[in-house]
Design an enzyme around this catalytic site. Structure first.
Site, mmCIF file in Angstrom:
data_model
loop_
_atom_site.group_PDB
_atom_site.id
_atom_site.type_symbol
_atom_site.label_atom_id
_atom_site.label_comp_id
_atom_site.label_asym_id
_atom_site.label_seq_id
_atom_site.Cartn_x
_atom_site.Cartn_y
_atom_site.Cartn_z
ATOM 1 N N SER A 85 -0.506 0.058 -7.455
ATOM 2 C CA SER A 85 -0.966 0.965 -8.345
ATOM 3 C C SER A 85 -1.564 2.384 -7.518
ATOM 4 C CB SER A 85 -2.147 0.447 -9.405
ATOM 5 O OG SER A 85 -3.232 -0.002 -8.313
ATOM 6 N N TYR A 91 -0.691 4.102 3.521
ATOM 7 C CA TYR A 91 -0.191 3.269 2.738
ATOM 8 C C TYR A 91 0.311 3.716 1.435
ATOM 9 C CZ TYR A 91 -0.871 -1.338 -0.111
ATOM 10 O OH TYR A 91 -0.763 -2.415 -1.024
HETATM 11 N N1 LIG Z 1 -3.716 -7.741 -3.249
HETATM 12 C C1 LIG Z 1 -3.897 -6.449 -3.723
HETATM 13 O O1 LIG Z 1 -4.789 -5.995 -4.131
HETATM 14 C C2 LIG Z 1 -2.575 -5.633 -3.677
HETATM 15 C C3 LIG Z 1 -2.573 -4.678 -4.475
HETATM 16 C C4 LIG Z 1 -1.380 -3.835 -4.502
HETATM 17 C C5 LIG Z 1 -0.222 -4.172 -3.584
HETATM 18 N N2 LIG Z 1 -0.352 -5.423 -3.008
HETATM 19 C C6 LIG Z 1 0.830 -5.706 -2.142
HETATM 20 O O2 LIG Z 1 1.221 -6.826 -2.455
HETATM 21 C C7 LIG Z 1 1.628 -7.591 -1.183
HETATM 22 C C8 LIG Z 1 0.808 -8.854 -0.994
HETATM 23 O O3 LIG Z 1 -0.493 -8.397 -0.944
HETATM 24 P P1 LIG Z 1 -1.648 -9.598 -0.434
HETATM 25 O O4 LIG Z 1 -2.797 -8.977 -0.754
HETATM 26 O O5 LIG Z 1 -1.015 -10.984 -0.611
HETATM 27 O O6 LIG Z 1 -1.365 -9.307 1.106
HETATM 28 P P2 LIG Z 1 -1.881 -10.350 2.263
HETATM 29 O O7 LIG Z 1 -2.159 -9.318 3.514
HETATM 30 O O8 LIG Z 1 -3.122 -11.326 1.924
HETATM 31 O O9 LIG Z 1 -0.438 -11.160 2.759
HETATM 32 C C9 LIG Z 1 0.520 -10.337 3.408
HETATM 33 C C10 LIG Z 1 1.386 -11.562 4.098
HETATM 34 O O10 LIG Z 1 2.447 -10.848 4.619
HETATM 35 C C11 LIG Z 1 2.671 -11.542 5.847
HETATM 36 N N3 LIG Z 1 3.249 -10.362 6.945
HETATM 37 C C12 LIG Z 1 2.633 -9.179 7.523
HETATM 38 N N4 LIG Z 1 3.815 -8.538 8.469
HETATM 39 C C13 LIG Z 1 4.689 -9.282 7.886
HETATM 40 C C14 LIG Z 1 6.104 -8.925 8.493
HETATM 41 N N5 LIG Z 1 6.362 -8.063 9.377
HETATM 42 N N6 LIG Z 1 7.076 -10.132 8.476
HETATM 43 C C15 LIG Z 1 6.799 -10.956 7.421
HETATM 44 N N7 LIG Z 1 5.730 -11.337 6.795
HETATM 45 C C16 LIG Z 1 4.702 -10.527 7.149
HETATM 46 C C17 LIG Z 1 1.311 -11.742 6.352
HETATM 47 O O11 LIG Z 1 1.451 -12.629 7.415
HETATM 48 C C18 LIG Z 1 0.720 -12.203 5.136
HETATM 49 O O12 LIG Z 1 0.868 -13.715 5.148
HETATM 50 C C19 LIG Z 1 1.634 -6.352 -0.079
HETATM 51 O O13 LIG Z 1 2.847 -5.765 -0.156
HETATM 52 C C20 LIG Z 1 0.460 -5.388 -0.617
HETATM 53 O O14 LIG Z 1 0.666 -4.455 -0.082
HETATM 54 C C21 LIG Z 1 -1.400 -6.019 -3.018
#
Ligand SMILES: NC(=O)c1ccc[n+]([C@@H]2O[C@H](COP(=O)([O-])OP(=O)(O)OC[C@H]3O[C@@H](n4cnc5c(N)ncnc54)[C@H](O)[C@@H]3O)[C@@H](O)[C@H]2O)c1
Length: 254
Positions: free
Chosen positions: A143, A156
């Protein structure tokens, strides 16, 4: 007339990246509950295996999405082992590069774009030729690409905005084969793993700020995001493509 059961993924094979924790792990659980066979991948096999141990029909494996060759052979391996690949949930991503003592902003920018945009493209490119008819690619934006927010890094926002362009271009290119490509754009979504990394009080404070600006006055949950992913992955959504589904409680309207 056939009616589709929204969210029924029986018989489908799904690949989820970044599945060891957070939103990705929740996607795995919900996909499994919906009847899919799920290949759950993350940087380290032991972590993703431990995290998914109690979930049915899951195979855990190591996959660094930045390693193009590994991605290609991994996807070929899924098709060889499972006989098909229907859905790829490109979840791996995040704002990386700040904890390793990295101070050069351009190097950080490159690392963040590499993970969230370039590597996601690599996964989509490798998967596309192998997707079964009616296959789906689901990407993860944010978002923060739609609305100003002070503490979100430039890298980001730029990378996750690129994910939207990638979603639209892939939807155009793959539509002829009946493959739909969409993105989810989560709002701030706290989860247990986030509390493990960021101070819990800080997560609470961020949640409070987000909720204040949302139309819906509660915190977003991983299930909110997984429900959107499940809908886009399932029968009934095959005429939706090139879209970005904001799941943010109305933090953004556009
Ligand atoms: N949680 C939020 O508030 C939020 C909001 C907007 C977008 N997102 C997006 O949603 C997705 C998940 O978010 P989250 O909060 O669960 O993140 P997180 O950081 O808790 O988990 C991300 C996972 O991706 C894995 N990862 C990192 N680099 C990697 C690679 N090169 N290859 C394979 N795996 C890899 C990590 O080991 C981890 O397990 C992300 O793309 C994040 O940008 C999250």
């Amino acid at each position: 007339m056939t009616h589709h059961t929204i969210g029924d993924l029986s018989g489908r094979v799904v690949l989820v990246t970044g599945a060891a924790r957070g939103l990705g792990l929740n996607h795995v659980r919900r996909m499994s509950e919906a009847g899919a066979t799920v290949v759950a991948t993350d940087l380290h096999e032991a972590e993703v295996a431990a995290a998914t141990v109690d979930i049915a029909n899951v195979r855990a494996a190591a996959l660094d999405i930045r390693d193009t060759d590994a991605v290609r052979s991994h996807i070929e391996g899924i098709v060889a082992t499972e006989g098909r690949l229907d859905v790829v949930v490109n979840n791996a991503g995040g704002a990386v590069g700040y904890t390793g003592g990295e101070t050069d902003p351009v190097a950080i920018f490159r690392a963040v774009v590499e993970l969230n945009l370039v590597a996601t493209y690599g996964v989509c490119l490798a998967a596309a030729p192998h997707l079964a008819p009616g296959g789906r690619l689901i990407l993860t934006s944010s978002s923060t690409t739609f609305r100003h927010s002070f503490d979100v890094p430039v890298s980001y926002v730029a990378a996750k905005t690129g994910v939207i362009g990638l979603t639209r271009a892939l939807a155009r290119d793959l539509g002829e084969r009946g493959i739909a490509v969409n993105a989810v754009a989560p709002g701030f979504t706290p989860h247990d793993a986030m509390r493990g990394r960021v101070q819990s009080e800080r997560v609470d404070a961020m949640t409070e700020v987000a909720v204040r600006d949302q139309a819906i006055k509660r915190s977003g949950t991983p299930d909110d995001i997984s429900s959107a992913v499940l809908f886009l992955a399932g029968p009934g959504a095959d005429f939706i493509t090139g879209q970005v589904l904001l799941v943010d409680g109305g933090w953004t309207f556009h």
